[in-house]
Write an enzyme that holds these catalytic residues in place. Structure first.
Site, short mmCIF file in Angstrom:
data_model
loop_
_atom_site.label_atom_id
_atom_site.label_comp_id
_atom_site.label_asym_id
_atom_site.label_seq_id
_atom_site.Cartn_x
_atom_site.Cartn_y
_atom_site.Cartn_z
N LYS A 230 38.29 35.54 34.69
CA LYS A 230 39.28 36.61 34.85
C LYS A 230 40.44 36.16 35.73
O LYS A 230 41.62 36.43 35.42
CB LYS A 230 38.62 37.85 35.46
CG LYS A 230 37.61 38.51 34.53
CD LYS A 230 36.92 39.68 35.23
CE LYS A 230 35.92 40.36 34.29
NZ LYS A 230 35.21 41.48 34.94
N SER B 72 33.60 46.88 34.20
CA SER B 72 34.52 46.25 35.15
C SER B 72 35.94 46.75 35.06
O SER B 72 36.78 46.39 35.89
CB SER B 72 34.51 44.72 34.96
OG SER B 72 35.01 44.38 33.69
#
Length: 790
Positions: free
Chosen positions: A714, A671
């Site tokens: 996140k 990611s």
């Protein structure tokens, strides 16, 4: 002489005149009569019922002859009265009338004849001698009663005292009470005493025989043999009392027909077996298990969905998916009336409430709760049980849990299912396949039980930290509900609503003695814990309260208020520092977003360029997947070099060093691809990256931005760090539904599908482009970043 007194029925006992037994009363009418009599003359009449099973006897259900008694003393307990009474005189009941919900009767005293003759004196002497003989043979009797019998008594009193000491049936006692002729009564008592002496003599003879055969320590076995010998001597061919009791339990257990036949077969085998045969004990244990299992006992599910939701919310904060699944099950069960129990698997990091919510589920459904820990189990027999041919065989943990629950539909938690092992003794996870399959567990077979047991109504809840170690066949049977780690805001609410109250109570403190400010609690969460759950947070709060408890115990007066600045005094230096947004835009540094078990965090990607031979240097303890992301980013940039204003051979004389700070912490995953690519482009083009922009997403060689996971954690981490704009792959737009609204309103989201869009947003200036047409450069800048005028 005729009197009017309260009458109290007694079930299967007789109070003889001259005796003073202690009786227990619990029926409302009896309690009322006792209280009424105790407040007046303390005189009542006790009459035995003809049928001891009746709870509400009528006058027709009582004998006509009773005993007039005086209440000596009473002790009141919860709903009962223990009373010591003294028998005074035989009485005959003439008529009944009701008074204040208890019987009142007109009675006539029956006087004892005073005259005695030589026959009566002889009977008295013989009776006294026989009773002394019975005592020598081991007749149990109260010492005071024995002294009273040996004292100077009238013939009637002697007969009554000895009759009260004999082991007689209720009807025999009533017959003696109604026997008014003293001579006849003495003869009857003598006859009954003679029978008892014969039994005592027989018991002594049996004791001498069995004493030679068995050791003194085998008391239980000896008693069984004595009982068996007594039955043979008396010619009693009836069933043994233990066998009869087991048969009644089998009939009452509501077993299926085939299971009941199996149990009766084993009982017949036990009945014909010598009591000293070792297998008799095994069969007895097996039958005890069979009659203890809840073949037909079922808890009634709560049908109030609102109440169930309230219970779940009271016990746990968050965990919406698990709560919704339970409420959905309740709703379907309420509408259909029948539904097989679901097989749920709560998967997530330690400390997030997987095990404790199982108890809340049972509470919400109104069911019993059973928990079995599977951690470290390596023997298949732990699940399925041992075969009865083995010494010390036991049923498996599932059947034992059902037995302990007492119902056939408990909430059954199989904790730590991911930590089941296997070795030469078998594979327990394979044994779980049948129990956790709704299509098969209606006839679950335990090796010890040897008959099928229906587990289809059991709600199985399993827990796991990781799913990779669960065999595929077993995982396929589980409905997996993932438990994400708590965010800092969720930890704060959990601590405020649950942990603080719990620790205050555990440490004997009150709200008037100590308080922890919100800022202090947040400071502990941010700087002293880094975990997915709240266990370590609870330990830190407990550590603070221990020191407070010490001060209070030493005599501190007043309320202790713990503020943010005071936390280090209680817990020492901070353990963790939170990553915050950079203070200025920088070249070769981008901000990525990372997911950890403890939640989310921001990740800085640093890139440095050095003269060299085109090497790509990677540091920061990167995993294989993250290294491949760096290589993919470099390949993409080389392929698009001219469009970015770079020479096609820029890499030949440069070494590119990619570093991710906090090198002691392992990092992996795809990611960070977008952030790595942006940082390298920034270093090569000398264009700073906007410090207020963070990004996450996987990058391909063609520059496509691919979907990633952990969006909620996140995004919250970016918000906490002061980030204003977040770049996400377009396919992750759906994941924002899980993000708290108060976080969403402070952030701007840019959804991208290609790396070109990322660079246009993240870089502070548009990329130059090598072209003979100066206007083309301006047009490219406007396409990549609309904020720059063409």
């Amino acid at each position: 002489m005729v009197k009017v007194v309260p009458v109290i029925p007694i079930r299967d006992s007789i109070i003889f005149p001259g005796t003073d037994p202690v009786l227990n009363f619990g029926r409302p009418k009896s309690l009322t009569a006792l209280e009424s009599a105790f407040q007046k003359e303390r005189v009542v009449c006790f009459v035995m019922q003809k049928n001891a099973r009746l709870n509400e006897p009528t006058p027709d259900d009582l004998f006509e002859v009773g005993t007039l008694s005086r209440i000596e003393r009473m002790i009141r307990t919860d709903g009962e009265i223990n009373a010591q009474v003294k028998g005074l005189q035989r009485v005959k009941i003439l008529s009944y009338e009701r008074h204040n919900s208890f019987f009142v009767a007109r009675i006539e005293e029956i006087p004892d004849p005073a005259d005695t003759n030589e026959e009566i004196k002889a009977l008295c002497n013989h009776l006294t001698s026989e009773f002394r003989k019975a005592m020598n043979f081991g007749k149990p009797a109260d010492f005071l009663l024995f002294m009273n019998i040996m004292s100077d008594n009238t013939p009637s009193q002697l007969a009554d005292l000895i009759a009260s000491a004999l082991d007689l049936k209720p009807q025999e006692r009533q017959d003696l009470l109604e026997m008014l002729d003293v001579s006849e009564r003495l003869k009857k008592v003598t006859e009954l005493l003679a029978k008892e002496i014969k039994i005592l003599e027989l018991e002594r003879r049996i004791a001498s025989k069995t004493q030679e055969r068995f050791e003194k320590g085998a008391r239980e076995a000896m008693l069984r043999e004595r009982l068996r010998t007594i039955e043979e001597e008396l010619g009693d061919k009836e069933e043994h009392s233990e066998t009869r009791a087991l048969l009644n339990k089998i009939k009452d257990a509501k077993m299926p027909k085939d299971v009941e036949d199996k149990a009766k077969k084993e009982l017949a085998k036990l009945q014909n077996m010598n009591q000293f045969n070792p297998e008799a004990g095994y069969i007895r244990n097996y039958l005890d298990l069979m009659v203890s299992l809840p073949w037909g006992e079922e808890s009634k599910d709560s049908s109030d969905i609102k109440t169930a939701e309230k219970i779940l919310d009271q016990d746990h904060y968050g965990l919406q998916k698990a709560k919704e699944r339970i409420v959905e099950y309740l709703a379907v069960h309420k509408l259909s009336g029948k539904m097989k129990g679901p097989i749920l698997c709560f998967a997530g990091p330690p400390g997030v409430g997987k095990t404790s919510i199982g108890k809340s589920i049972a509470h919400a459904l109104g069911r019993k709760f059973v928990r079995v820990s599977l951690g470290g189990i390596r023997d298949e027999a732990e699940i399925r049980g041992h075969r009865r041919t083995y010494v010390g065989a036991l049923p498996g943990r599932i059947i034992q849990g059902i037995k302990d629950a007492g119902t056939k539909n408990p909430v059954f938690m199989l904790d730590e299912i991911d930590k089941v092992g296997s070795d030469f003794r078998g594979d327990p996870s394979s044994a779980l396949l049948e129990a956790l399959d709704p299509e098969q567990n209606s006839e679950f077979s335990d090796h010890y039980l040897e008959v099928p047991f229906d587990l289809s109504n059991v709600m199985f809840v399993t827990t796991a930290n990781v799913l990779d170690t669960i065999p595929h066949a077993l995982r396929d049977r589980l409905e997996i509900i993932n438990f994400a780690g708590y965010t800092h805001d969720e930890k704060f609410k959990i601590a405020n609503d649950f942990l603080l109250k719990k620790q205050l109570e555990n440490h004997g403190l009150k709200n008037e003695q100590v308080s922890l400010t919100d800022n202090a609690l947040k400071f502990i969460i941010h700087h002293y814990t880094r975990e997915a759950g709240v266990r370590n947070l609870e330990r830190k709060i407990a550590a603070v309260f221990r020191k407070v408890a010490k001060r209070v115990a030493e005599g501190h007066k007043g309320k202790i208020v713990i503020k943010e600045n005071d936390v280090t005094k209680y817990l020492g230096p901070i353990k963790f520092t939170a990553n915050m947004m950079e203070k200025k835009d920088d070249i070769g540094m981008s901000t990525g977003l990372a997911w950890t078990e403890a939640g989310g965090d921001i990740l800085f990607i640093e890139v440095a360029l050095m003269p060299g031979k085109g090497q790509l240097i990677l540091t920061g303890q990167l995993g294989d997947v993250m290294k491949e992301s760096c290589q993919a980013a470099m390949s993409y940039i080389r392929a698009k070099a001219t469009k970015m204003g770079l020479s096609e051979k820029f890499y030949q004389k440069l070494d590119v060093h990619v570093h991710v700070p906090e090198g002691a912490v392992p990092k992996d995953g795809p990611s960070a691809g977008l952030a790595i690519t942006t940082a390298i482009v920034s270093a090569l083009t000398k264009i700073p990256v906007n410090r207020k922009v963070a990004m996450t997403g996987e990058v391909t060689l063609r520059g496509r931005a691919l979907e990633i996971g952990g969006v909620k954690e996140k995004v919250i981490a970016a918000h906490r760090a002061g980030i204003k704009t977040i770049i996400l792959p377009k396919d992750n737009k759906k994941d924002l539904e899980d993000v708290p609204k108060e976080v969403l309103k402070d952030l701007t989201f840019r959804f991208v599908s290609h790396m070109d869009e990322v660079l246009g947003i993240a870089l502070t200036k548009a990329l130059p482009r090598i072209s003979n047409d100066g206007g083309e450069v301006a047009r490219q800048r406007q396409v990549l970043n609309p904020q720059f005028p063409a």
